[in-house]
Design a protein around this motif. Structure first.
Motif, PDB file in Angstrom:
ATOM      1  N   UNK A 216      -7.702 102.371 -29.511  1.00 48.75           N
ATOM      2  CA  UNK A 216      -8.584 102.530 -29.242  1.00 48.75           C
ATOM      3  C   UNK A 216     -10.065 102.349 -30.717  1.00 48.75           C
ATOM      4  N   UNK A 217     -11.161 102.780 -30.543  1.00 50.86           N
ATOM      5  CA  UNK A 217     -11.900 102.593 -31.558  1.00 50.86           C
ATOM      6  C   UNK A 217     -11.843 102.890 -32.792  1.00 50.86           C
ATOM      7  N   UNK A 218     -11.446 104.230 -32.621  1.00 49.56           N
ATOM      8  CA  UNK A 218     -10.606 105.045 -33.900  1.00 49.56           C
ATOM      9  C   UNK A 218      -9.314 104.741 -34.508  1.00 49.56           C
ATOM     10  N   UNK A 219      -8.870 103.984 -33.702  1.00 52.06           N
ATOM     11  CA  UNK A 219      -7.430 103.519 -33.976  1.00 52.06           C
ATOM     12  C   UNK A 219      -7.699 102.259 -35.141  1.00 52.06           C
ATOM     13  N   UNK A 220      -8.346 101.407 -34.116  1.00 51.54           N
ATOM     14  CA  UNK A 220      -9.071 100.407 -34.592  1.00 51.54           C
ATOM     15  C   UNK A 220      -9.608 100.534 -36.233  1.00 51.54           C
ATOM     16  N   UNK A 221     -10.061 101.384 -36.574  1.00 56.61           N
ATOM     17  CA  UNK A 221     -10.759 101.552 -37.727  1.00 56.61           C
ATOM     18  C   UNK A 221      -9.957 101.684 -38.375  1.00 56.61           C
ATOM     19  N   UNK A 222      -9.264 102.460 -38.230  1.00 60.67           N
ATOM     20  CA  UNK A 222      -8.082 102.913 -39.498  1.00 60.67           C
ATOM     21  C   UNK A 222      -6.865 102.145 -39.623  1.00 60.67           C
ATOM     22  N   UNK A 223      -6.714 100.938 -38.895  1.00 59.78           N
ATOM     23  CA  UNK A 223      -5.969  99.752 -39.109  1.00 59.78           C
ATOM     24  C   UNK A 223      -7.146  99.145 -39.917  1.00 59.78           C
TER      25      UNK A 223
END
Length: 243
Positions: A216-223
């Motif tokens: 999701x958006x948070x996961x992509x930001x962490x990535x």
């Protein structure tokens, strides 16, 4: 022996974590995610034990390179890899509940008493007796011989956050079923040392589109942050047990 610190006591989560170096959070895994994580873990364990999934941690090594010589595994690597087809892990590791706490994680799906820690040791030098018992990779005969050590026991659904500088080790009973999710969450400000802690495990697959598509958006930001960290150090980051 004092009781384990949990957020149900009068002290705040941060106070307990800062003082003791670890804290247990009960019920962090919501019921609607618990069963999905448990069944996904069972499938992944089976695939690893039968040789269908090659990314595993072998007994006697805390960090890579692990090698394939030892048939005994103590952990499964890369559980968010899209080739595993288990999206429950990415949903949990990027969830509001988990990211909101933001420190080292052990999330228990079954009863687990393998972890031993020395409360407060994350902020004080090791004593001579502690150093004598923690200067080699040899496993202890009894972890409680470490001065100040306590055993951390988790019930299903409980989560322990601990500072990675705390004196800690684990022992495993091969006859006892165990499913524990282990993650490392930290800050990019750690620079090359932080990069090595994460990237030494080999995460090239995380830069490929199929993995990003599962987030999701948070996961992509962490990535994006971990990719920037990789690019900032350049080249090979090496291994913790070698560098």
């Amino acid at each position: 022996m004092s009781a384990h610190p949990t957020i149900t006591s009068s002290k705040s989560l941060k106070q307990q974590y800062d003082e003791q170096g670890y804290v247990i959070v009960p019920g962090l895994i919501p019921p609607e995610q618990f069963k999905a994580l448990e069944t996904a873990s069972e499938r992944v364990i089976t695939r690893t034990r039968t040789g269908q999934w090659p990314h595993r941690r072998t007994v006697g090594r805390q960090f890579p390179p692990y090698g394939d010589g030892d048939p005994d595994s103590w952990g499964v690597q890369h559980v968010m890899h899209p080739d595993l087809g288990e999206p429950a892990f990415a949903r949990w590791y990027t969830s509001d509940a988990l990211v909101g706490v933001v420190q080292e994680l052990l999330g228990a799906l079954r009863e687990d008493s393998c972890l031993y820690v020395v409360p407060g040791s994350h902020k004080t030098p090791r004593t001579p007796a502690q150093r004598a018992l923690s200067s080699t990779l040899d496993p202890p005969t009894d972890p409680l011989t470490m001065p100040g050590a306590v055993r951390v026991s988790l019930r299903p659904g409980e989560t322990v956050f601990y500072n990675n500088n705390i004196l800690h080790c684990a022992t495993y009973d091969a006859a006892a079923p165990r499913i524990t999710l282990h993650a490392c969450i930290g800050e990019a400000r750690g620079g090359p040392t932080r990069a090595r802690n994460i990237l030494q495990h080999g995460l090239r697959w995380m830069k490929e589109p199929p993995f990003a598509d599962t987030l999701d958006a948070r996961g992509r930001a962490m990535l994006e942050r971990i990719v920037r960290l990789q690019e900032s150090v350049g080249g090979e980051v090496g291994y913790s047990l070698v560098n």
